[in-house]
Design an enzyme around this catalytic site. Structure first.
Site, mmCIF file in Angstrom:
data_model
loop_
_atom_site.group_PDB
_atom_site.id
_atom_site.type_symbol
_atom_site.label_atom_id
_atom_site.label_comp_id
_atom_site.label_asym_id
_atom_site.label_seq_id
_atom_site.Cartn_x
_atom_site.Cartn_y
_atom_site.Cartn_z
ATOM 1 N N GLY A 1 -7.422 2.969 11.393
ATOM 2 C CA GLY A 1 -8.094 1.755 10.936
ATOM 3 C C GLY A 1 -8.166 1.570 9.438
ATOM 4 N N THR A 2 -7.435 2.369 8.671
ATOM 5 C CA THR A 2 -7.519 2.231 7.207
ATOM 6 C C THR A 2 -7.014 0.869 6.730
ATOM 7 O OG1 THR A 2 -5.411 3.415 7.064
ATOM 8 C CG2 THR A 2 -7.411 4.692 6.654
ATOM 9 N N GLY A 3 -5.902 0.393 7.320
ATOM 10 C CA GLY A 3 -5.358 -0.901 6.898
ATOM 11 C C GLY A 3 -6.288 -2.049 7.216
ATOM 12 N N CYS A 4 -6.873 -2.014 8.415
ATOM 13 C CA CYS A 4 -7.839 -3.052 8.803
ATOM 14 C C CYS A 4 -9.031 -3.046 7.852
ATOM 15 C CB CYS A 4 -8.331 -2.805 10.225
ATOM 16 S SG CYS A 4 -7.042 -2.649 11.472
ATOM 17 N N LYS B 1 0.830 -1.196 0.000
ATOM 18 C CA LYS B 1 0.000 0.000 0.000
ATOM 19 C C LYS B 1 0.868 1.250 0.000
ATOM 20 C CE LYS B 1 -1.759 -1.712 3.677
ATOM 21 N NZ LYS B 1 -2.543 -2.020 4.914
ATOM 22 N N THR C 1 -7.326 8.732 9.833
ATOM 23 C CA THR C 1 -7.018 7.507 9.089
ATOM 24 C C THR C 1 -6.905 6.287 9.999
ATOM 25 O OG1 THR C 1 -4.641 7.985 9.251
ATOM 26 C CG2 THR C 1 -5.813 8.789 7.286
#
Length: 264
Positions: free
Chosen positions: A207-210, A173, A205
């Site tokens: 929690g964006t990866g989760c 990412k 942002t």
């Protein structure tokens, strides 16, 4: 109704981890199931403390879920210790789990480290071999490779190197100051595709990866290809960021239900 199992840590503030995964899965109209690996006391400002769940109990949660409502996909997030990684791997192998998405969570948005050094090794040896795709961000890809990534050429090279090393697809990412919001997907043995998007002007942002990884798992659960799943997940995440939710004193959560709100 298709089902996704999230194996991850609990975020008491509701923005990341298990809570973000449940919101994402349900927002995309799938059924969410969970196996909790750790409890965290945290908010948008940072992580105050972490309490690990006993590895055997993590394993029992997964076994029990698969014995009844069998998941169509699995998302793995926070794995804070080597014994927990081993217990997850045993349970998933026993169940013959497919469509496994591993988000190698190492550091929270606030900067707090969420995984010990032994767990990094166990994550790569125990869980990456089960993955359909892993989804590291730039700092995580740098940690896995042991080298810096300075530009998009380096980002693509990192994705290819990780795919060849671990034998699974790798989505590295972008962001983190490297580019707008451009992600690159590499397949083992070749095959690269970029997914490009403009950066959303939103400092919140958490929690964006989760969110992205659980949304990818939703696509796979519904029978979409990996590329289709990544594209749909990025679109969903862009909408969640673009909704402009502003909660908390630090990096706040996303609006996971943006696509279910009535307009007008």
């Amino acid at each position: 109704m298709k089902s996704v199992l999230s194996i991850a840590g609990s975020d008491s503030s509701g923005g990341a981890g298990i809570q973000a995964d449940i919101k994402t899965i349900e927002s995309l109209h799938l059924f969410a199931q969970t196996a909790i690996t750790a409890l965290t006391a945290q908010n948008t400002l940072g992580v105050a403390s972490v309490a690990e769940v006993a590895p055997r109990f993590v394993e029992e949660q997964i076994d029990t879920v698969f014995a009844d409502i069998r998941p169509d996909a699995v998302k793995i997030g926070m794995v804070s210790s080597a014994p927990i990684a081993a217990s997850i791997a045993r349970a998933l192998r026993r169940a013959g789990a497919g469509n496994v998405v591993v988000d190698p969570v190492m550091v929270a948005t606030s900067g707090a480290r969420l995984i010990d050094e032994d767990a990094v090794g166990a994550l790569t040896t125990e869980l990456f071999s089960l993955a359909s795709v892993i989804t590291p961000n730039i700092p995580e890809a740098e940690a896995l490779l042991g080298r810096s990534i300075a530009d998009e050429e380096g980002q693509e090279g990192a994705a290819c190197a990780l795919a060849d090393r671990f034998g699974c697809a790798v989505l590295v990412k972008g962001g983190h100051g490297l580019n707008d919001a451009n992600d690159v997907l590499a397949q083992p043995g070749g095959g690269v595709r970029w997914f490009k998007a403009a950066r959303i002007d939103n400092p919140n942002t958490h929690g964006t990866g989760c969110t992205l990884s659980s949304a990818i798992a939703c696509g796979l659960a519904c029978g979409c290809s990996l590329e289709e799943s990544v594209a749909a997940a990025k679109s969903y995440l862009t909408g969640a960021l673009g909704a402009g939710l502003d909660l908390g004193k630090g990096s706040g959560p996303l609006d996971h239900m943006w696509n279910n709100r009535l307009v007008g």
